[in-house]
Design an enzyme around this catalytic site. Sequence first.
Site, short mmCIF file in Angstrom:
data_model
loop_
_atom_site.label_atom_id
_atom_site.label_comp_id
_atom_site.label_asym_id
_atom_site.label_seq_id
_atom_site.Cartn_x
_atom_site.Cartn_y
_atom_site.Cartn_z
N CYS A 108 -0.41 -2.16 19.89
CA CYS A 108 -1.72 -1.93 19.28
C CYS A 108 -2.86 -2.60 20.04
O CYS A 108 -4.00 -2.16 19.96
CB CYS A 108 -1.72 -2.38 17.83
SG CYS A 108 -0.56 -1.45 16.82
N HIS A 164 -9.38 -2.89 15.74
CA HIS A 164 -8.16 -2.08 15.63
C HIS A 164 -8.03 -1.64 14.18
O HIS A 164 -8.25 -2.42 13.26
CB HIS A 164 -6.96 -2.92 16.05
CG HIS A 164 -5.65 -2.26 15.79
ND1 HIS A 164 -5.42 -0.94 16.13
CD2 HIS A 164 -4.51 -2.70 15.22
CE1 HIS A 164 -4.19 -0.62 15.77
NE2 HIS A 164 -3.62 -1.67 15.22
N ASN A 191 -3.30 4.12 11.46
CA ASN A 191 -3.15 3.23 12.62
C ASN A 191 -2.63 4.04 13.80
O ASN A 191 -1.49 4.47 13.80
CB ASN A 191 -2.17 2.11 12.25
CG ASN A 191 -1.98 1.11 13.38
OD1 ASN A 191 -2.42 1.33 14.51
ND2 ASN A 191 -1.30 0.02 13.07
N1 ACO Z 1 4.63 3.58 -1.22
C1 ACO Z 1 4.90 3.02 -2.41
N2 ACO Z 1 5.45 1.80 -2.56
C2 ACO Z 1 5.73 1.12 -1.44
C3 ACO Z 1 5.47 1.64 -0.16
C4 ACO Z 1 4.91 2.92 -0.08
N3 ACO Z 1 4.62 3.52 1.10
N4 ACO Z 1 5.85 0.74 0.77
C5 ACO Z 1 6.31 -0.33 0.09
N5 ACO Z 1 6.24 -0.10 -1.24
C6 ACO Z 1 6.63 -0.99 -2.32
C7 ACO Z 1 7.67 -2.00 -1.90
O1 ACO Z 1 8.96 -1.44 -1.99
C8 ACO Z 1 7.44 -3.10 -2.90
O2 ACO Z 1 8.05 -2.74 -4.11
P1 ACO Z 1 8.83 -3.85 -4.99
O3 ACO Z 1 7.76 -4.84 -5.34
O4 ACO Z 1 9.34 -3.05 -6.13
O5 ACO Z 1 9.86 -4.42 -4.09
C9 ACO Z 1 5.93 -3.08 -3.13
O6 ACO Z 1 5.49 -1.78 -2.68
C10 ACO Z 1 5.19 -4.15 -2.37
O7 ACO Z 1 5.65 -4.15 -1.03
P2 ACO Z 1 5.06 -5.17 0.03
O8 ACO Z 1 5.68 -4.88 1.36
O9 ACO Z 1 5.16 -6.55 -0.50
O10 ACO Z 1 3.55 -4.70 0.03
P3 ACO Z 1 2.31 -5.37 0.69
O11 ACO Z 1 1.29 -5.67 -0.34
O12 ACO Z 1 2.68 -6.47 1.62
O13 ACO Z 1 1.73 -4.17 1.55
C11 ACO Z 1 1.65 -3.42 3.84
C12 ACO Z 1 2.50 -3.61 2.59
C13 ACO Z 1 0.56 -2.42 3.53
C14 ACO Z 1 2.52 -2.92 4.97
C15 ACO Z 1 1.02 -4.79 4.19
O14 ACO Z 1 1.98 -5.78 4.26
C16 ACO Z 1 0.28 -4.73 5.48
O15 ACO Z 1 -0.76 -4.13 5.57
N6 ACO Z 1 0.77 -5.41 6.52
C17 ACO Z 1 0.16 -5.34 7.82
C18 ACO Z 1 0.99 -4.45 8.61
C19 ACO Z 1 0.24 -3.51 9.49
O16 ACO Z 1 -0.87 -3.10 9.27
N7 ACO Z 1 0.91 -3.17 10.53
C20 ACO Z 1 0.42 -2.24 11.46
C21 ACO Z 1 0.92 -2.57 12.79
S1 ACO Z 1 0.45 -4.16 13.22
C22 ACO Z 1 -1.09 -4.08 13.54
O17 ACO Z 1 -1.51 -3.08 13.99
C23 ACO Z 1 -1.88 -5.28 13.26
#
Ligand code: ACO
EC number: 2.3.1.180
Length: 321
Positions: A114, A248, A278
């Site tokens: 990224c 980004h 992304n």
């Molecule tokens: N749809 C519905 N529910 C979902 C999904 C989905 N697509 N994905 C996960 N869940 C559920 C999980 O199973 C979990 O359920 P549970 O509580 O019953 O176990 C719940 O949602 C919460 O999951 P978390 O992973 O804890 O959710 P979080 O609030 O951390 O959000 C996310 C996840 C959006 C990926 C967040 O962590 C994030 O934005 N991280 C940054 C990652 C990123 O942007 N990466 C891109 C590449 S890196 C970069 O470019 C910087």
Amino acid sequence: MTLRAILAGTGSALPRTRVSNAELAERVDTSDEWIVERTGIRFRHIAEPDETTATLGADAAKQALAAAGLEPADIGLIIVATATPDNTFPASATKVQALIGAPDCIAFDVAAVCSGFLYALSVADSMLRTGAAKHALVIGSETFSRILDWEDRTTCVLFGDGAGAVVLSAEDVADDRGILATRLHAEGQYSGMLYVDGGPSTTGTVGHVRMQGREVFRHAVTNLASVLGEVMADVGLSAADIDWVVPHQANKRIIDATAKKLGLPPERIVLTVDRHANTSAASVPLALDLAVRDGRIKRGDLIVLEAMGGGFTWGAAVLRV
Ligand code: ACO
């Protein structure tokens, strides 16, 4: 007079097919509400089989060349930032070179996921200032849809495909136009938090994206705020001097949290994550092109680019348009 890399033109390309969260929810166990609330994403473009990293990159490059008023033959350097090349080799940059009809020049890829565009921009800036070329095409192009595990809802909803390109020209300037500072970082001990579980030298397969979302989120906010502070200190300017931040586009929450940490007002941040998701190395030049074409970014503006991605790698750049 100072020799600097000047932003001479921008371009972008998106695959024909746009997929909404609701359409995605028909094939993955997710919902529009969950995706919008956690990420700000509403749409992403997904490449058809005839649309590849090289074809999208070439389309973006042609636009950037037209905007700069240059011909393919003027280009002495092509760098493509990508984690999803058409082939293991040759470099996608050489395929772009052939597609746009550029004659003999320097062409290679940069792999920093990224933050690849920031790495490529920094390399091009150095090469232009040491006389390796007069005009460079710096392209971020990705087809992440090809390396997504469509059974893994924690990753597949986050990414999209696309390409963005800039033409940089080496010019002797009397003012402060051009790339003023770049900073790059990498911390390989975190490679297990965001990676692809395949590759030519390990599994012999292409593999799929794997990510520890929460950890990535935490590191992203800290590292981006820190590297933005570094580049602004390098040029002796503060947040109040910035006209536009082109971040980004991974997640609206990461962008908001980073902006808040630095005291940057939301109206000075270019946001495309809602419509592009992304697009990895393509996201910064795609967003930049959009804001240049709709008239927000104008000649004379001070803009800051930043990105963080797998590796971890991250970086930032400050330039006067
Ligand atoms: N749809 C519905 N529910 C979902 C999904 C989905 N697509 N994905 C996960 N869940 C559920 C999980 O199973 C979990 O359920 P549970 O509580 O019953 O176990 C719940 O949602 C919460 O999951 P978390 O992973 O804890 O959710 P979080 O609030 O951390 O959000 C996310 C996840 C959006 C990926 C967040 O962590 C994030 O934005 N991280 C940054 C990652 C990123 O942007 N990466 C891109 C590449 S890196 C970069 O470019 C910087």
